[in-house]
Scaffold this motif. Structure first.
Motif, PDB file in Angstrom:
ATOM      1  N   ILE A   1       0.865  -1.177   0.000  1.00 67.19           N
ATOM      2  CA  ILE A   1       0.000   0.000   0.000  1.00 67.19           C
ATOM      3  C   ILE A   1       0.907   1.235   0.000  1.00 67.19           C
ATOM      4  O   ILE A   1       1.650   1.465   0.956  1.00 67.19           O
TER       5      ILE A   1
ATOM      6  N   GLU B   1       4.050   4.187   3.854  1.00 60.89           N
ATOM      7  CA  GLU B   1       3.859   2.980   3.056  1.00 60.89           C
ATOM      8  C   GLU B   1       3.848   1.755   3.969  1.00 60.89           C
ATOM      9  O   GLU B   1       4.524   1.725   4.990  1.00 60.89           O
TER      10      GLU B   1
ATOM     11  N   THR C   1      -2.682   6.133  -1.747  1.00 57.19           N
ATOM     12  CA  THR C   1      -3.606   5.483  -0.810  1.00 57.19           C
ATOM     13  C   THR C   1      -3.246   5.838   0.631  1.00 57.19           C
ATOM     14  O   THR C   1      -4.121   6.021   1.468  1.00 57.19           O
TER      15      THR C   1
ATOM     16  N   TYR D   1       1.581   5.539  -1.629  1.00 59.51           N
ATOM     17  CA  TYR D   1       0.973   6.813  -1.991  1.00 59.51           C
ATOM     18  C   TYR D   1       0.313   6.669  -3.363  1.00 59.51           C
ATOM     19  O   TYR D   1       0.874   6.013  -4.230  1.00 59.51           O
TER      20      TYR D   1
END
Length: 141
Positions: A60, A70, A64, A62
């Protein structure tokens, strides 16, 4: 009954992560977020787990989550056996150690240098993160 089995697997997974020294972010759901703090490393760990061991773990990055936040998203299911969880964690710890990320710390702080060769990260899409330095364990992987 399925919900109880699921929660037991999630609780076991979280306990084992803690025993192995892998940090985790708080979560009230079955999703276990693992802080990485670097977009290249989160993708690298995800790719290593899939290509070397067949484990899918979602990175996950950027946009998000914010830059420097991260993480990996682990989502055990009630169908994962305790043996499967143990095997996954053996593989995960191997990859984590190769990544150079610290163990037994509550929070992984984004670093501007590789944890192995201490070169600055170059996170351009066409570059190896710390350059073509052959003695870096990540370079050989």
């Amino acid at each position: 009954m399925l919900r109880e089995a699921h929660q037991k697997k999630v609780d076991y997974f979280k306990m084992r992560l803690k025993e192995e020294g892998i940090p985790q972010m708080p979560s009230k759901s079955h999703i276990i977020p693992i802080p990485i703090g670097n977009p290249w490393l989160s993708n690298w760990i995800s790719n290593e787990l899939l290509t070397r061991y067949g484990h899918y773990v979602q990175a996950i990055n950027y946009p998000t989550v914010g830059k420097g936040e991260e993480r990996l998203r682990i989502a055990p299911s009630p169908l994962h056996s305790f043996e499967m969880i143990d095997e996954f964690l053996d593989h995960f710890v191997q990859v984590w150690r190769r990544s150079g990320l610290p163990m037994y710390e509550d929070r992984v702080v984004a670093s501007s240098v590789c944890g192995h060769c201490h070169q600055s990260w170059d996170i351009s899409p066409d570059a190896f993160p710390c350059g073509p330095k052959a003695d870096c364990p990540l370079y050989a992987c």
